[in-house]
Design an enzyme around this catalytic site. Structure first.
Site, PDB file in Angstrom:
ATOM      1  N   HIS A 258      -2.389  49.578  29.750  1.00 15.77           N
ATOM      2  CA  HIS A 258      -2.196  49.093  28.384  1.00 15.77           C
ATOM      3  C   HIS A 258      -0.694  48.977  28.109  1.00 15.77           C
ATOM      4  O   HIS A 258      -0.040  49.968  27.771  1.00 15.77           O
ATOM      5  CB  HIS A 258      -2.825  50.051  27.366  1.00 15.77           C
ATOM      6  CG  HIS A 258      -4.316  50.111  27.407  1.00 15.77           C
ATOM      7  ND1 HIS A 258      -5.113  49.082  26.960  1.00 15.77           N
ATOM      8  CD2 HIS A 258      -5.159  51.096  27.840  1.00 15.77           C
ATOM      9  CE1 HIS A 258      -6.394  49.419  27.111  1.00 15.77           C
ATOM     10  NE2 HIS A 258      -6.441  50.627  27.643  1.00 15.77           N
TER      11      HIS A 258
ATOM     12  N   HIS B 196      -7.371  45.735  34.109  1.00 16.07           N
ATOM     13  CA  HIS B 196      -8.263  46.748  34.685  1.00 16.07           C
ATOM     14  C   HIS B 196      -8.600  46.357  36.115  1.00 16.07           C
ATOM     15  O   HIS B 196      -8.718  45.169  36.438  1.00 16.07           O
ATOM     16  CB  HIS B 196      -9.563  46.821  33.863  1.00 16.07           C
ATOM     17  CG  HIS B 196     -10.738  47.369  34.633  1.00 16.07           C
ATOM     18  ND1 HIS B 196     -11.666  46.542  35.246  1.00 16.07           N
ATOM     19  CD2 HIS B 196     -11.113  48.644  34.904  1.00 16.07           C
ATOM     20  CE1 HIS B 196     -12.569  47.291  35.838  1.00 16.07           C
ATOM     21  NE2 HIS B 196     -12.269  48.557  35.659  1.00 16.07           N
TER      22      HIS B 196
ATOM     23  N   VAL C 125     -12.129  49.650  42.642  1.00 12.35           N
ATOM     24  CA  VAL C 125     -12.803  49.453  43.932  1.00 12.35           C
ATOM     25  C   VAL C 125     -13.468  50.777  44.295  1.00 12.35           C
ATOM     26  O   VAL C 125     -12.887  51.843  44.123  1.00 12.35           O
ATOM     27  CB  VAL C 125     -11.841  49.001  45.047  1.00 12.35           C
ATOM     28  CG1 VAL C 125     -11.458  47.542  44.867  1.00 12.35           C
ATOM     29  CG2 VAL C 125     -10.580  49.867  45.102  1.00 12.35           C
TER      30      VAL C 125
ATOM     31  N   HIS D 164     -22.388  41.719  21.143  1.00 12.17           N
ATOM     32  CA  HIS D 164     -22.394  41.818  19.688  1.00 12.17           C
ATOM     33  C   HIS D 164     -21.244  41.049  19.045  1.00 12.17           C
ATOM     34  O   HIS D 164     -21.240  40.840  17.835  1.00 12.17           O
ATOM     35  CB  HIS D 164     -22.341  43.290  19.260  1.00 12.17           C
ATOM     36  CG  HIS D 164     -21.122  44.026  19.725  1.00 12.17           C
ATOM     37  ND1 HIS D 164     -20.904  44.327  21.046  1.00 12.17           N
ATOM     38  CD2 HIS D 164     -20.058  44.515  19.044  1.00 12.17           C
ATOM     39  CE1 HIS D 164     -19.754  44.978  21.166  1.00 12.17           C
ATOM     40  NE2 HIS D 164     -19.216  45.105  19.970  1.00 12.17           N
TER      41      HIS D 164
ATOM     42  N   ARG E 233     -15.440  64.304  34.992  1.00 12.82           N
ATOM     43  CA  ARG E 233     -14.233  64.795  34.333  1.00 12.82           C
ATOM     44  C   ARG E 233     -13.874  63.878  33.168  1.00 12.82           C
ATOM     45  O   ARG E 233     -13.454  62.741  33.356  1.00 12.82           O
ATOM     46  CB  ARG E 233     -13.090  64.866  35.334  1.00 12.82           C
ATOM     47  CG  ARG E 233     -11.826  65.532  34.811  1.00 12.82           C
ATOM     48  CD  ARG E 233     -10.844  65.740  35.959  1.00 12.82           C
ATOM     49  NE  ARG E 233      -9.667  66.461  35.512  1.00 12.82           N
ATOM     50  CZ  ARG E 233      -8.528  65.865  35.147  1.00 12.82           C
ATOM     51  NH1 ARG E 233      -8.434  64.550  35.171  1.00 12.82           N
ATOM     52  NH2 ARG E 233      -7.481  66.578  34.769  1.00 12.82           N
TER      53      ARG E 233
END
Length: 313
Positions: free
Chosen positions: A107, A117, A120, A186, A271
């Site tokens: 970001h 993004h 793999v 949406h 995690r």
């Protein structure tokens, strides 16, 4: 389903760790700030599906270019595949599993530098007395706020180059899959301008599938770094920053509602800090916001419908 008992997990792990190193080094070269390294291990518990394993999270926050970025490696084992992993292959329900991969989200602070993004990964479903069932997945996608045609074209040219050695049908197939996967139903719009997405990859032999994973992984930084370098010094105002934060809200919506990786991590008791690393540091939501016609902000929405970028730009 083409399978082989020659599943070279150590070779995959070695590659993934080197990929993480390379991507972090190249992004640090653009930003000037180092990623922090957080190595972790999971002892396992019944409440977490017996999840064990570990990983190496690398995070850069409040950088010169990257407001928040994470490049994570993990290798975990579990007693039972979660629902998100067996929805399309119910015959594997109840098997133990291994999953290893690199996942990243960047970001940037500057609204003219796109969010990106990549992922793999290799999954292996195991059952005593039977050959392991394995498959690869991954891809990468680009989410601009103020898109430039040359950047989008470059992104898809590199995406195609990653696929070309494996057949002329591969890029169109995985480009379309990316458009369909990173779609906010949406909102009736794509998350960005797409790229590549593939899953359940095992129709080739293991070595060929692994080679494809490496090609996708290696081409990500070739696609992304030139865009970062070109746009990182572009001047911007509070207006562009406000729009970036508004559009980051869409990113958060997708990751929390639709993203399979997020669901898999949460369902396996993974995690949390690593799973939610993909969330933007700041985002905003406005009620019924509509950009003014003819503005740079309105232009973005012309890019949120799938198209053949290599032919139309």
């Amino acid at each position: 389903m083409s399978q082989s008992v020659e599943v070279n997990i150590e070779a995959v792990k070695t590659y993934l760790l080197s990929l993480q190193d390379d991507i972090c080094q190249q992004l640090t070269a653009e930003d000037g700030k180092e990623f922090i390294v957080d190595a972790w291990e999971r002892a396992g518990s019944e409440g977490a599906m017996g999840l064990t394993g570990g990983g190496r999270s690398r995070v850069l926050e409040d950088g010169n270019i990257i407001e928040k970025g994470g490049v994570n490696f993990s290798h975990v084992r579990g007693k039972t595949l979660p629902a998100s992993a067996t929805a399309h292959r119910p015959e594997l329900a109840g098997r133990s599993f291994q999953a290893l991969g690199v996942s990243l989200v960047i970001h940037p602070r500057n609204p003219y530098v796109p969010t990106s993004h990549a992922n793999v990964r290799l999954f292996i479903a195991e059952k005593e007395g039977e050959a392991p069932v394995w498959w690869f997945g991954g891809g990468f996608d680009l989410t601009p706020y103020y898109p430039f045609d040359e950047d989008v074209k470059h992104w898809h040219q590199i995406s195609k180059q990653a696929c070309d050695p494996f057949g002329e049908e591969v890029y169109p197939k995985y480009k379309q899959w990316c458009d369909e996967y990173f779609y906010l139903k949406h909102r009736n719009e794509t998350r960005g301008v797409g790229g590549l997405f593939y899953d359940d990859l095992n129709q080739w032999d293991f070595d060929t599938c692994f080679a494809f994973m490496r090609s996708v992984g290696d081409h990500f930084i070739q696609a992304y770094r030139p865009i970062v370098a070109k746009r990182k010094n572009t001047a911007y105002s509070e207006r562009e920053r406000d729009f970036q934060l508004y559009r980051r809200g869409r990113y958060a919506e997708f990751n929390l509602v639709f993203d399979r990786g997020t669901l898999f991590g949460l369902q396996t008791g993974g995690r949390t800090e690593s799973i939610l690393m993909s969330m933007p540091p700041l985002a905003s939501w406005k009620y019924n916001y509509q950009p003014e016609a003819g503005t740079a902000e309105a232009k973005l929405y012309d890019y949120l419908t799938p198209r053949d970028w290599l032919k139309t730009l």
